[in-house]
Design a protein around this motif. Structure first.
Motif, PDB file in Angstrom:
ATOM      1  N   GLU A   1      68.160  41.069  59.762  1.00 21.79           N
ATOM      2  CA  GLU A   1      66.898  40.332  59.334  1.00 21.79           C
ATOM      3  C   GLU A   1      66.101  40.064  60.620  1.00 21.79           C
ATOM      4  OE1 GLU A   1      69.012  37.761  55.693  1.00 21.79           O
ATOM      5  OE2 GLU A   1      68.850  36.846  57.880  1.00 21.79           O
ATOM      6  N   ASN A   2      66.742  39.707  61.476  1.00 22.31           N
ATOM      7  CA  ASN A   2      65.855  39.585  62.787  1.00 22.31           C
ATOM      8  C   ASN A   2      65.095  41.069  63.353  1.00 22.31           C
ATOM      9  OD1 ASN A   2      65.333  36.938  63.850  1.00 22.31           O
ATOM     10  ND2 ASN A   2      67.399  36.643  63.980  1.00 22.31           N
ATOM     11  N   ILE A   3      65.771  41.996  63.304  1.00 24.23           N
ATOM     12  CA  ILE A   3      65.380  43.473  63.572  1.00 24.23           C
ATOM     13  C   ILE A   3      64.100  43.409  62.851  1.00 24.23           C
ATOM     14  CG2 ILE A   3      65.470  45.825  63.455  1.00 24.23           C
ATOM     15  CD1 ILE A   3      68.398  45.410  64.086  1.00 24.23           C
ATOM     16  N   PHE A   4      64.038  43.066  61.380  1.00 24.44           N
ATOM     17  CA  PHE A   4      62.997  43.504  60.764  1.00 24.44           C
ATOM     18  C   PHE A   4      61.770  42.523  61.017  1.00 24.44           C
ATOM     19  CE2 PHE A   4      65.651  45.774  58.187  1.00 24.44           C
ATOM     20  CZ  PHE A   4      64.519  46.974  57.515  1.00 24.44           C
TER      21      PHE A   4
ATOM     22  N   ILE B   1      60.055  50.439  60.644  1.00 23.85           N
ATOM     23  CA  ILE B   1      61.386  49.590  60.835  1.00 23.85           C
ATOM     24  C   ILE B   1      62.465  50.272  60.248  1.00 23.85           C
ATOM     25  CG2 ILE B   1      62.548  47.713  61.243  1.00 23.85           C
ATOM     26  CD1 ILE B   1      59.830  46.141  60.956  1.00 23.85           C
ATOM     27  N   LYS B   2      62.372  50.706  59.155  1.00 25.77           N
ATOM     28  CA  LYS B   2      63.558  51.438  58.391  1.00 25.77           C
ATOM     29  C   LYS B   2      63.712  52.449  59.080  1.00 25.77           C
ATOM     30  CE  LYS B   2      63.638  49.166  53.737  1.00 25.77           C
ATOM     31  NZ  LYS B   2      62.649  49.276  52.528  1.00 25.77           N
TER      32      LYS B   2
ATOM     33  N   VAL C   1      69.969  39.676  73.972  1.00 23.93           N
ATOM     34  CA  VAL C   1      68.719  40.205  74.646  1.00 23.93           C
ATOM     35  C   VAL C   1      68.778  42.003  74.259  1.00 23.93           C
ATOM     36  CG1 VAL C   1      68.222  41.091  77.133  1.00 23.93           C
ATOM     37  CG2 VAL C   1      68.988  38.763  76.691  1.00 23.93           C
ATOM     38  N   ARG C   2      69.955  42.277  74.213  1.00 29.47           N
ATOM     39  CA  ARG C   2      70.112  43.679  73.895  1.00 29.47           C
ATOM     40  C   ARG C   2      69.556  44.049  72.670  1.00 29.47           C
ATOM     41  NH1 ARG C   2      75.529  43.604  75.385  1.00 29.47           N
ATOM     42  NH2 ARG C   2      76.159  44.115  73.431  1.00 29.47           N
ATOM     43  N   LEU C   3      69.567  43.411  71.556  1.00 28.04           N
ATOM     44  CA  LEU C   3      68.998  43.404  70.168  1.00 28.04           C
ATOM     45  C   LEU C   3      67.523  43.305  70.354  1.00 28.04           C
ATOM     46  CD1 LEU C   3      69.512  44.011  67.324  1.00 28.04           C
ATOM     47  CD2 LEU C   3      69.445  41.477  66.807  1.00 28.04           C
TER      48      LEU C   3
END
Lengths: 274, 440
Positions: free
Chosen positions: B126-129, B142-143, B172-174
């Protein structure tokens, strides 16, 4: 692909602002999605919370104003009459406080990333709108329970929802911008929300206000919004007080327009003062 | 190559109120202040407006002119408060300049902080989006890059875990992974590589280098000269909001390291009769007896100290620690270590003393000197930290043919290895080595 050229100058961001807002349109969705997701992850009762609150308020108002004070309901069952007003009022109240705190609550984003700042209070209003839709379900339930059938006027409801949305945005933008600048507005927000519940015709109908005071009463823009909702949903002998309604309409539009202008004027300094 | 960023006469002013102690303004204070002002006006109509005198202008940036070509990798260096971050904030449109004009040609992404907008309750997925959207990516985009991001961040297993349960390294990596896949034409990066472990930092630098190979422009702010050296071609040096120098990296970095902040002198502090021992002045002197603080390794450097003894004292000394940039004491020396009579007794009066810095063993880097005057492990009469410092540099040829980068280690000691070629094929040593062979 066309190259975007950005020119940064003092007092210049106007030109590409609305285009940017369009470019960031998905951010509205994502921020609203985040808030809803977080809310329902953190609370055990989750969705139920959005339902319990208006239901309980409705119950208290029905008992206090309907049963104890014996105020007239104008034909419809008292709970439905109260709930019809609760919908726009709750929508306004949550939008107002959520939007008002949205910038402060996300201050790290404001100071570290660029995006049109209007996104923030607007998505707070969108979240409140989701709650509004949930509560609308309760109203439908209540209508079924009481066997209440609305008239054709109900098709006018979207217009009044739009008005409620405009009123929520208007209040939300003003308070959000002011809250960044003057931090004591955070104390004013709950006060206005609490006070507004009693000076707006939520627990009673605005027809109990004497005629000579009605125009003055309509200076509160929520009076027009709530009356509109009741007119569309309850029907019957529920009449719109046109001069008051028009006054509310004009006021909402003015506050919204000035709200946008004020917000736009101050948003450039948000990152510096937040 | 075409110009992608053109900065003309850029200035940014902040106004600092001296009266206010709060971080933010409250309407109540503003009104109270205004009322007080009106009151004052009524009482003294002719006195100047007090309010204005309480405000101090502070130019975070002043008259910056800069032109960046496409594909440039620009490092921005300078001391704290030099305006580096403000420059990035203005460039990324977070805050508006006071005067001047910037023309940017291309899509800008700024990474002023890793993980802005990350929500601890939400999962990695969810945080990536969310983070992607905040940085200006669309959902479709993003997808498309989702797998690549997850791969880069090495968090596949924890995608559906709330990030509040992530280790700080994973977090941090993410966060960096999302930002690294932005595909902007211009990337603004602020000191974000200060986090994460060494391997990941290397990966990030590599990623940023790749980005620039694709013709993208990078603006990179860092205190780590090492990272700047590896990533950038051009360096911009800022000082107190002004652009001091712009050009080839080695020259500018040297100029920066030699600049004022590491002070080579402490001017006379004046007498302090109430203190038993009191340090008056310190100066670092080069071979020509001029004060300086940028030395080559093995270059002669003398520390000259003047101090007062105000009452007769015994069993006291002056000690000096040479401390590296991470506050580790590398060498410690005292004025009685060799000259032992000095320890017994000191009569009141002013003294001058000096010693030679061991520049032969100090590795490349920045050092500061800490001075303490007093009883060993006991009462300290006077103490000075962080006032005087110096830097040591070494040319690559001198540090030996094998060293492309700074030689590892705190100190450098050239150690002679004796090597001979064996006459016969090597045979394993007998199980018990012959005693006395290596002069133990």
């Amino acid at each position: 692909m066309k190259k975007d050229i950005i020119i940064i100058e003092a007092g210049r961001s106007e030109r590409n602002y609305w285009m940017d807002l369009w470019k960031y349109r998905e951010l509205f969705y994502f921020l609203a999605w985040r808030d809803i997701l977080v809310r329902y992850k953190q609370t055990i009762i989750g969705v139920a919370w959005a339902l319990i609150r208006p239901l309980l308020t409705m119950l208290v108002f029905t008992i206090v104003f309907g049963k104890l004070a014996k105020l007239p309901s104008g034909g419809a069952p008292y709970p439905i009459m109260v709930f019809t007003a609760m919908l726009p009022w709750q929508f306004f109240a949550t939008s107002f406080s959520e939007a008002g705190n949205s910038l402060i609550a996300n201050s790290n984003m404001i100071s570290k990333v660029y995006f049109p700042r209007l996104v923030m209070p607007t998505s707070a209003v969108i979240v409140s709108f989701v709650d509004f839709l949930l509560s609308f379900g309760i109203l439908l339930g209540l209508m079924l329970w009481y066997g209440f059938v609305p008239e054709m006027r109900i098709f006018m409801l979207p217009l009044f929802i739009l008005l409620a949305f405009a009123a929520s945005m208007a209040g939300g933008l003003w308070i959000a911008a002011l809250n960044v600048r003057y931090r004591d507005f955070r104390y004013i927000i709950p006060f206005i929300v609490q006070f507004g519940l009693y000076i707006s015709p939520v627990g009673f109908t605005s027809s109990i206000v004497p005629d000579k005071w009605r125009l003055l009463y309509s200076i509160n823009p929520m009076v027009g919004v709530i009356d509109g909702f009741r007119w569309a949903i309850l029907g019957g002998d529920y009449q719109l007080y046109w001069p008051g309604f028009l006054l509310s309409l004009v006021l909402v539009t003015t506050i919204l327009a000035t709200g946008i202008i004020y917000f736009r004027k101050t948003e450039k300094t948000f990152a510096d003062v937040i | 190559m075409s110009t992608v960023i053109k900065i003309e006469n850029l200035s940014k002013k902040y106004v600092i109120g001296h009266q206010r102690e709060e971080k933010y303004t409250a309407l109540r204070d503003v009104m109270a202040h205004k009322l007080r002002g009106i009151g004052q006006r009524l009482r003294h109509p002719l006195s100047p407006n007090k309010e204005e005198t309480n405000l101090e202008e502070f130019w975070a940036l002043k008259d910056i002119n800069l032109e960046i070509k496409q594909g440039d990798r620009v490092g921005i260096i300078g001391r704290n408060g030099a305006g580096k971050s403000t420059l990035l904030k203005v460039l990324s449109r977070i805050t508006e300049p006071t005067t001047g004009r910037i023309t940017i040609n291309g899509r800008v992404a700024s990474l002023l902080e890793v993980g802005t907008g990350f929500h601890p309750e939400l999962t990695g997925r969810e945080n990536i989006f969310l983070n992607g959207a905040i940085l200006g990516m669309g959902r479709v985009e993003i997808k498309r890059k989702f797998d690549e991001i997850v791969d880069f961040a090495e968090v596949e297993k924890f995608l559906d875990t709330p990030v509040k349960r992530y280790s700080s390294g994973m977090y941090v990596r993410l966060a960096f992974a999302v930002a690294a896949h932005l595909e902007p034409e211009i990337l603004l990066v602020d000191e974000v590589l200060a986090v994460g472990d060494a391997a990941f930092q290397k990966k990030c630098l590599g990623k940023m280098k790749n980005v620039s190979k694709e013709g993208k422009t990078i603006f990179f702010v860092s205190h780590k000269m090492d990272a700047i050296r590896r990533l950038c071609d051009h360096v911009v040096l800022l000082e107190k909001g002004k652009l001091i120098a712009h050009g080839e990296k080695i020259k500018i970095i040297d100029q920066y390291l030699a600049s004022e902040d590491l002070r080579s002198t402490l001017n006379d502090r004046g007498p302090a009769p109430h203190k038993g021992m009191h340090l008056r002045s310190i100066v670092l002197l080069g071979k020509d007896l001029k004060s300086k603080n940028h030395f080559k390794r093995n270059e002669s450097c003398h520390v000259n100290i003047v101090y007062d003894i105000n009452t007769p004292l015994e069993n006291v000394h002056i000690v000096c620690h040479i401390v590296d940039i991470e506050d580790r004491i590398i060498v410690s020396t005292g004025d009685c270590d060799v000259n032992r009579e000095l320890y017994l007794e000191r009569a009141p009066g002013s003294y001058m003393t000096n010693f030679k810095l061991p520049t032969n063993i100090l590795n490349e880097g920045e050092y500061t000197l800490i001075f303490a005057l007093g009883v060993p492990y006991g009462y300290v009469y006077d103490r000075l930290t962080d006032t005087v410092g110096f830097s040591i540099s070494e040319s690559r040829e001198k540090s030996g043919p094998a060293y492309v980068q700074r030689r590892p280690g705190f100190v450098i000691q050239d150690i002679l290895w004796t090597t001979t070629q064996l006459d016969t094929a090597y045979q394993a040593l007998p199980s018990s080595p012959e005693k006395g062979k290596f002069n133990e």
